[in-house]
Design a protein around this motif. Structure first.
Motif, PDB file in Angstrom:
ATOM      1  N   GLY A  84      20.619  -3.022  14.433  1.00  0.00           N
ATOM      2  CA  GLY A  84      19.884  -2.592  13.249  1.00  0.00           C
ATOM      3  C   GLY A  84      18.867  -3.614  12.776  1.00  0.00           C
ATOM      4  N   TYR A  85      19.220  -4.895  12.844  1.00  0.00           N
ATOM      5  CA  TYR A  85      18.283  -5.931  12.418  1.00  0.00           C
ATOM      6  C   TYR A  85      17.055  -5.957  13.323  1.00  0.00           C
ATOM      7  N   GLY A  86      17.264  -5.702  14.607  1.00  0.00           N
ATOM      8  CA  GLY A  86      16.130  -5.646  15.532  1.00  0.00           C
ATOM      9  C   GLY A  86      15.206  -4.480  15.209  1.00  0.00           C
ATOM     10  N   PHE A  87      15.789  -3.329  14.879  1.00  0.00           N
ATOM     11  CA  PHE A  87      14.988  -2.157  14.536  1.00  0.00           C
ATOM     12  C   PHE A  87      14.177  -2.409  13.269  1.00  0.00           C
ATOM     13  N   VAL A  88      14.819  -2.978  12.247  1.00  0.00           N
ATOM     14  CA  VAL A  88      14.111  -3.287  11.005  1.00  0.00           C
ATOM     15  C   VAL A  88      12.974  -4.277  11.265  1.00  0.00           C
ATOM     16  N   ALA A  89      13.230  -5.267  12.114  1.00  0.00           N
ATOM     17  CA  ALA A  89      12.187  -6.243  12.451  1.00  0.00           C
ATOM     18  C   ALA A  89      10.998  -5.558  13.124  1.00  0.00           C
ATOM     19  N   LEU A  90      11.273  -4.575  13.978  1.00  0.00           N
ATOM     20  CA  LEU A  90      10.187  -3.825  14.617  1.00  0.00           C
ATOM     21  C   LEU A  90       9.359  -3.090  13.574  1.00  0.00           C
ATOM     22  N   LEU A  91      10.021  -2.380  12.656  1.00  0.00           N
ATOM     23  CA  LEU A  91       9.282  -1.653  11.622  1.00  0.00           C
ATOM     24  C   LEU A  91       8.404  -2.596  10.807  1.00  0.00           C
TER      25      LEU A  91
END
Length: 209
Positions: A84-91
């Motif tokens: 989830g942290y990786g996805f948020v970082a992408l956004l």
């Protein structure tokens, strides 16, 4: 707010022509039709001349080997089985670094694993469409993603239809009828209840016919 396909397309065009990069989230329970709808919407917008990229959240599934080592393989699809942290970082990067080409991972259902750096988001992309289960989830790190979405729509589908689709999907990818039923009404249904509770936080409810 209630949307249908026509009003949803109008709202998406407004986002794509806002003069800055926007991110539209599409969420809903497993087998609600998120992926299919997001693909269709993206294709419709591109056909109309808009610069749009589709970046599914599923690319941030933990690798199957990691799930097995963590003892999470049986609940694949639950919030803790994603980066989830990786996805948020992408956004965040998509919002703040619109002048560079950004590469995102893609989930391959045949492999049941993610493939890194598979989706290119070019600087000229004015709308990023992302779809996934937990875009409106109010626990860390997912809660951060909501603030990065310009809009998020929740797809509402009758549970009987959704269950039927889900079982068929599991069987299509190699599970027996009994295994498919157990997953549909087991871990998938537990995830669906979590996701349904997030619907009031959506900007709109999308009813697909």
């Amino acid at each position: 707010m209630q949307l249908n396909r026509e009003t949803a397309l109008t709202r998406a065009i407004a986002l794509a022509t806002s003069g800055r990069r926007a991110i539209l989230g599409i969420t809903g329970a497993p087998a609600a039709g998120k992926s299919t709808y997001a693909e269709q919407l993206t294709a419709d917008l591109v056909a109309r001349g808009h610069q749009v990229a589709l970046v599914p959240m599923d690319g941030y599934h933990l690798a199957q080997a990691a799930l097995e080592s963590l003892g999470l393989a049986a609940v694949k699809g639950a919030p803790q089985t994603f980066d989830g942290y990786g996805f948020v970082a992408l956004l965040k990067r998509l919002k703040e670094s619109a002048d560079e080409t950004i590469w995102a991972p893609r989930f391959d259902r045949e492999l049941e694993d993610s493939i890194a750096a598979s989706i290119a988001i070019a600087p000229e992309v004015s709308l990023v469409v992302t779809e996934g289960n937990y875009l409106l989830f109010d626990e860390a790190p997912w809660a951060t993603s909501r603030a990065l979405l310009d809009e998020c729509w929740y797809i509402d589908l009758d549970d009987d239809v959704r269950h039927e689709r889900l079982q068929a999907r599991h069987m299509r990818y190699g599970r027996s009828a009994e295994e498919a039923r157990q997953k549909t009404y087991g871990s998938d249904e537990a995830n669906a209840l979590l996701i349904a509770a997030t619907a009031p936080a959506a900007d709109a409810i999308l009813k697909l016919s």
